[in-house]
Design a protein around this motif. Sequence first.
Motif, PDB file in Angstrom:
ATOM      1  N   GLY A 359       0.552  -1.106  -0.089  1.00 15.78           N
ATOM      2  CA  GLY A 359      -0.033   0.167  -0.121  1.00 15.78           C
ATOM      3  C   GLY A 359       0.621   1.443  -0.225  1.00 15.78           C
ATOM      4  O   GLY A 359       0.227   2.507  -0.323  1.00 15.78           O
ATOM      5  N   ARG A 360       2.253   1.080   0.857  1.00 19.20           N
ATOM      6  CA  ARG A 360       3.626   2.305   0.007  1.00 19.20           C
ATOM      7  C   ARG A 360       3.308   2.997  -1.140  1.00 19.20           C
ATOM      8  O   ARG A 360       3.597   3.922  -1.332  1.00 19.20           O
ATOM      9  N   ALA A 361       2.856   1.718  -2.203  1.00 13.63           N
ATOM     10  CA  ALA A 361       3.227   2.534  -3.137  1.00 13.63           C
ATOM     11  C   ALA A 361       2.099   3.077  -3.966  1.00 13.63           C
ATOM     12  O   ALA A 361       1.200   3.031  -5.474  1.00 13.63           O
ATOM     13  N   LEU A 362       0.887   3.092  -3.075  1.00 18.58           N
ATOM     14  CA  LEU A 362      -0.211   3.643  -3.497  1.00 18.58           C
ATOM     15  C   LEU A 362      -1.102   4.539  -3.386  1.00 18.58           C
ATOM     16  O   LEU A 362      -0.695   4.893  -2.602  1.00 18.58           O
ATOM     17  N   SER A 363      -1.597   5.516  -4.208  1.00 17.13           N
ATOM     18  CA  SER A 363      -1.893   7.023  -3.422  1.00 17.13           C
ATOM     19  C   SER A 363      -2.721   7.576  -4.934  1.00 17.13           C
ATOM     20  O   SER A 363      -2.262   7.774  -5.899  1.00 17.13           O
ATOM     21  N   THR A 364      -4.181   7.821  -4.634  1.00 10.66           N
ATOM     22  CA  THR A 364      -4.661   8.648  -5.000  1.00 10.66           C
ATOM     23  C   THR A 364      -4.095   9.548  -5.414  1.00 10.66           C
ATOM     24  O   THR A 364      -2.972  11.228  -4.276  1.00 10.66           O
ATOM     25  N   GLY A 365      -4.275  10.109  -7.002  1.00  3.65           N
ATOM     26  CA  GLY A 365      -3.583  11.960  -7.880  1.00  3.65           C
ATOM     27  C   GLY A 365      -2.373  11.673  -7.806  1.00  3.65           C
ATOM     28  O   GLY A 365      -2.069  12.504  -8.129  1.00  3.65           O
ATOM     29  N   SER A 366      -1.812  10.383  -7.591  1.00  9.76           N
ATOM     30  CA  SER A 366      -0.230  10.277  -7.782  1.00  9.76           C
ATOM     31  C   SER A 366       0.016  10.819  -9.673  1.00  9.76           C
ATOM     32  O   SER A 366      -0.968   9.890 -10.138  1.00  9.76           O
ATOM     33  N   LYS A 367       0.346  11.234  -9.722  1.00 14.77           N
ATOM     34  CA  LYS A 367       0.983  11.019 -11.287  1.00 14.77           C
ATOM     35  C   LYS A 367       1.587  10.741 -12.060  1.00 14.77           C
ATOM     36  O   LYS A 367       1.334  10.134 -13.822  1.00 14.77           O
ATOM     37  N   ASN A 368       2.935   9.799 -11.422  1.00 14.40           N
ATOM     38  CA  ASN A 368       3.488   9.151 -11.838  1.00 14.40           C
ATOM     39  C   ASN A 368       3.277   7.304 -11.639  1.00 14.40           C
ATOM     40  O   ASN A 368       2.946   7.504  -9.826  1.00 14.40           O
ATOM     41  N   ARG A 369       3.554   5.899 -11.981  1.00 11.55           N
ATOM     42  CA  ARG A 369       2.808   5.143 -10.916  1.00 11.55           C
ATOM     43  C   ARG A 369       4.449   4.547 -10.474  1.00 11.55           C
ATOM     44  O   ARG A 369       5.153   4.982 -10.937  1.00 11.55           O
ATOM     45  N   CYS A 370       3.814   3.933  -9.009  1.00  7.00           N
ATOM     46  CA  CYS A 370       5.000   3.207  -8.562  1.00  7.00           C
ATOM     47  C   CYS A 370       5.953   2.197  -8.317  1.00  7.00           C
ATOM     48  O   CYS A 370       4.940   1.509  -9.535  1.00  7.00           O
ATOM     49  N   VAL A 371       7.482   1.866  -8.767  1.00  8.32           N
ATOM     50  CA  VAL A 371       7.720   0.832  -8.598  1.00  8.32           C
ATOM     51  C   VAL A 371       8.116  -0.185  -7.713  1.00  8.32           C
ATOM     52  O   VAL A 371       8.303   0.126  -6.633  1.00  8.32           O
ATOM     53  N   VAL A 372       7.174  -1.322  -8.226  1.00  4.19           N
ATOM     54  CA  VAL A 372       7.815  -2.009  -6.500  1.00  4.19           C
ATOM     55  C   VAL A 372       8.926  -3.426  -7.149  1.00  4.19           C
ATOM     56  O   VAL A 372       8.687  -4.344  -8.101  1.00  4.19           O
ATOM     57  N   PHE A 373      10.090  -3.666  -6.139  1.00  2.80           N
ATOM     58  CA  PHE A 373      10.972  -4.679  -6.687  1.00  2.80           C
ATOM     59  C   PHE A 373      11.020  -4.860  -5.477  1.00  2.80           C
ATOM     60  O   PHE A 373      10.739  -5.370  -4.174  1.00  2.80           O
ATOM     61  N   ASP A 374      10.405  -6.682  -6.098  1.00  7.11           N
ATOM     62  CA  ASP A 374       8.959  -7.548  -4.958  1.00  7.11           C
ATOM     63  C   ASP A 374      11.201  -8.809  -5.269  1.00  7.11           C
ATOM     64  O   ASP A 374      10.918  -9.170  -5.760  1.00  7.11           O
ATOM     65  N   ILE A 375      11.925  -8.884  -4.118  1.00 11.88           N
ATOM     66  CA  ILE A 375      13.413  -9.425  -4.238  1.00 11.88           C
ATOM     67  C   ILE A 375      12.978 -10.993  -3.272  1.00 11.88           C
ATOM     68  O   ILE A 375      13.345 -11.132  -4.474  1.00 11.88           O
ATOM     69  N   VAL A 376      12.131 -11.314  -2.890  1.00  7.47           N
ATOM     70  CA  VAL A 376      11.374 -11.687  -2.117  1.00  7.47           C
ATOM     71  C   VAL A 376      10.296 -12.764  -3.143  1.00  7.47           C
ATOM     72  O   VAL A 376       9.626 -13.994  -2.492  1.00  7.47           O
ATOM     73  N   ASP A 377       9.523 -12.306  -3.706  1.00  8.60           N
ATOM     74  CA  ASP A 377       8.604 -12.516  -4.646  1.00  8.60           C
ATOM     75  C   ASP A 377       7.823 -12.965  -3.322  1.00  8.60           C
ATOM     76  O   ASP A 377       7.071 -14.497  -3.075  1.00  8.60           O
ATOM     77  N   ASN A 378       7.149 -12.811  -2.286  1.00  8.78           N
ATOM     78  CA  ASN A 378       6.223 -12.170  -1.796  1.00  8.78           C
ATOM     79  C   ASN A 378       4.855 -12.263  -2.796  1.00  8.78           C
ATOM     80  O   ASN A 378       3.435 -13.321  -2.388  1.00  8.78           O
ATOM     81  N   LEU A 379       4.845 -12.328  -3.663  1.00  5.52           N
ATOM     82  CA  LEU A 379       3.082 -11.853  -4.786  1.00  5.52           C
ATOM     83  C   LEU A 379       3.033 -13.057  -5.066  1.00  5.52           C
ATOM     84  O   LEU A 379       2.042 -13.602  -5.165  1.00  5.52           O
ATOM     85  N   HIS A 380       3.652 -14.667  -5.023  1.00  2.00           N
ATOM     86  CA  HIS A 380       3.612 -15.588  -5.479  1.00  2.00           C
ATOM     87  C   HIS A 380       3.655 -17.044  -3.784  1.00  2.00           C
ATOM     88  O   HIS A 380       3.163 -17.762  -3.530  1.00  2.00           O
ATOM     89  N   ARG A 381       3.925 -15.572  -2.796  1.00  4.11           N
ATOM     90  CA  ARG A 381       4.205 -16.583  -1.292  1.00  4.11           C
ATOM     91  C   ARG A 381       2.869 -16.897  -0.649  1.00  4.11           C
ATOM     92  O   ARG A 381       1.809 -16.221  -1.120  1.00  4.11           O
ATOM     93  N   LYS A 382       2.211 -18.743   0.137  1.00  3.52           N
ATOM     94  CA  LYS A 382       1.566 -18.056   0.452  1.00  3.52           C
ATOM     95  C   LYS A 382       1.097 -18.278   1.758  1.00  3.52           C
ATOM     96  O   LYS A 382       2.004 -17.689   2.350  1.00  3.52           O
ATOM     97  N   SER A 383      -0.048 -17.251   1.449  1.00  2.00           N
ATOM     98  CA  SER A 383      -0.713 -16.611   2.572  1.00  2.00           C
ATOM     99  C   SER A 383      -0.418 -18.037   4.447  1.00  2.00           C
ATOM    100  O   SER A 383      -1.083 -19.069   4.449  1.00  2.00           O
ATOM    101  N   LEU A 384      -0.707 -17.399   4.904  1.00  2.00           N
ATOM    102  CA  LEU A 384      -0.936 -18.094   6.243  1.00  2.00           C
ATOM    103  C   LEU A 384      -2.439 -19.134   6.700  1.00  2.00           C
ATOM    104  O   LEU A 384      -2.745 -20.167   6.326  1.00  2.00           O
TER     105      LEU A 384
END
Length: 559
Positions: A359-384
């Motif tokens: 969520g730190r990479a999300l902001s309403t009204g922002s002109k530019n897209r933030c970049v997320v470098f997910d070094i540890v691949d949390n995106l595909h990590r199984k949740s609890l």
Amino acid sequence: MSTDILEAVRNRTKEDLKNKLSLFNRCAVPRCTGFGKTWLLSEIAQEYDTVLYLYPAEIIKKTAMHAIDETWEIEDEDESEAEEKKAIYDELGYELDYHNIRFMTYTKLARMDKKQIKELPLYSLIIMDEAHRLGGELTKTRALWLMYYQKNSHIIGATATPERMDAFDVIAEFFRGICVFQYTLHDAIQDGIIKMPIYIYCTYDIETSFKQAARLTGQDKNNIVVDEVLKSRLFEVSNVHNIPKIMKKTTDKYVSAKSYMKYIVFFPNIKKLLERYTKVEEWFKEAFPGYTVNTLVVTSENKTTQNNINNLNLKHHRKTIDLIACVDMLNMGYHVEDLTGIVMYRCTTSSQIYIQQFGRALSTGSKNRCVVFDIVDNLHRKSLFHLAPEGKRRIKRAHPTKKERAERLLDEIKHELTKKEQILMRKFIEDELEAEDQVAFDALWKKVNEISEEDIYAVDHLATYRELIAKTIAEVKYTRSKRAAEEYFRIQTSKCKRQIPNTVNELKKMKDLTPALKIFLDWQKIDEEDMLEYILEPGSVDKIDVKKIKQGIRDSMAY
């Protein structure tokens, strides 16, 4: 155009909130990070005589006070009248801190006993900001006492992450499932209110290292919990290569404002932060030679690093990259201006922590897209939600005894041990270890259980929109809804004084529990992919009987 849409959604949310407060006295406001929940709460608070504002951290209070200053239209008031008004409220015990509001931390509430909570003055409105914090054992009990003794007050709970790791449903428990209309991150991105970040995740060929780590720690490499824990540990101790090239390539392609850049870097704990933040600096220096790279450490370790929280909006300098290194102090309540992106260097199986940091990479009204470098691949990590055994709220990790680990090690790495080392291990297993053997055995045990530092090579991938929505919305929505259907079934079996079935055949014999049984069985056919399709294309999945599922959810007081 997106500004007009945002204003319209905020106004609709506000009206829906006021309507539900008038009908039910309570309402939850689950809204994605960047929506402007604090501004909404401040506007509502002005309409009440006295407000109790519960919050978890000082920054939340400061943000709320700033929002009040920006949004309230306060009429000029005679100084003597203001003092007289304050004196009256003080005499009644309201202890107002700012205008008509008394701020109180969840920690203070948790320390109050029942008598103290009962003696609190009656507030016309109670705001529970970052309401997911209500799930802690002490806070939960005190909050329920507070709501009981303030039963005529209007109560609002706001959070971007209502899902907790322990599966406790805050909105169902405290707000009876009553909340404002649904508006997810998917909706905000589709409406153009929030720009989808450039999400780069890294993958690694660490299977050999993982198998070795599983063997050395005496764990079952096929166990899904072991898989997540050991791979996280490997990421923490390994040297990651190729990251500078990934950063440079991504920045050149997607970042337009490169003269000055600012990133938040999330680490797993303070120890790892102190060990690794210089490594992250080196990545950026290698990626952008000629740039000055500075690091601001924000942790609870000491007063200096704590006070750095007030220096987040750093001055711009040409050819400069500012890194803000933290663990979890920036997870909620902070808006960092001119943020280029975030670096996830913390493995987590918590959907709550992941969404907060993303969520730190999300902001309403922002002109530019933030970049997320997910070094540890949390995106595909199984949740609890996936790792927890069925029906259990917390993970119970399998920890074999020292003897069991020794037996497994002796069986698997016997050929790697000397004859003397094999004898030592056998003596330990058979309780025949003598005093003079202890030092040698301790040294051997350390040797065979140490997960060594590895060199691992990162391969970058650009995440699709589908992958992001699957992680941030579909995963938790699926789990929450399935849990609600199961709870509905349990309630119905209890009402009928029946036992929960242990087998499929027993389940099918319970024909008298229709439609509860139908709802439960329908959910066994639904997977996360179905839920994702339903979110992206409402009405496209025939298997989801929406009407019956909603009925099950209502009956189990979930949302």
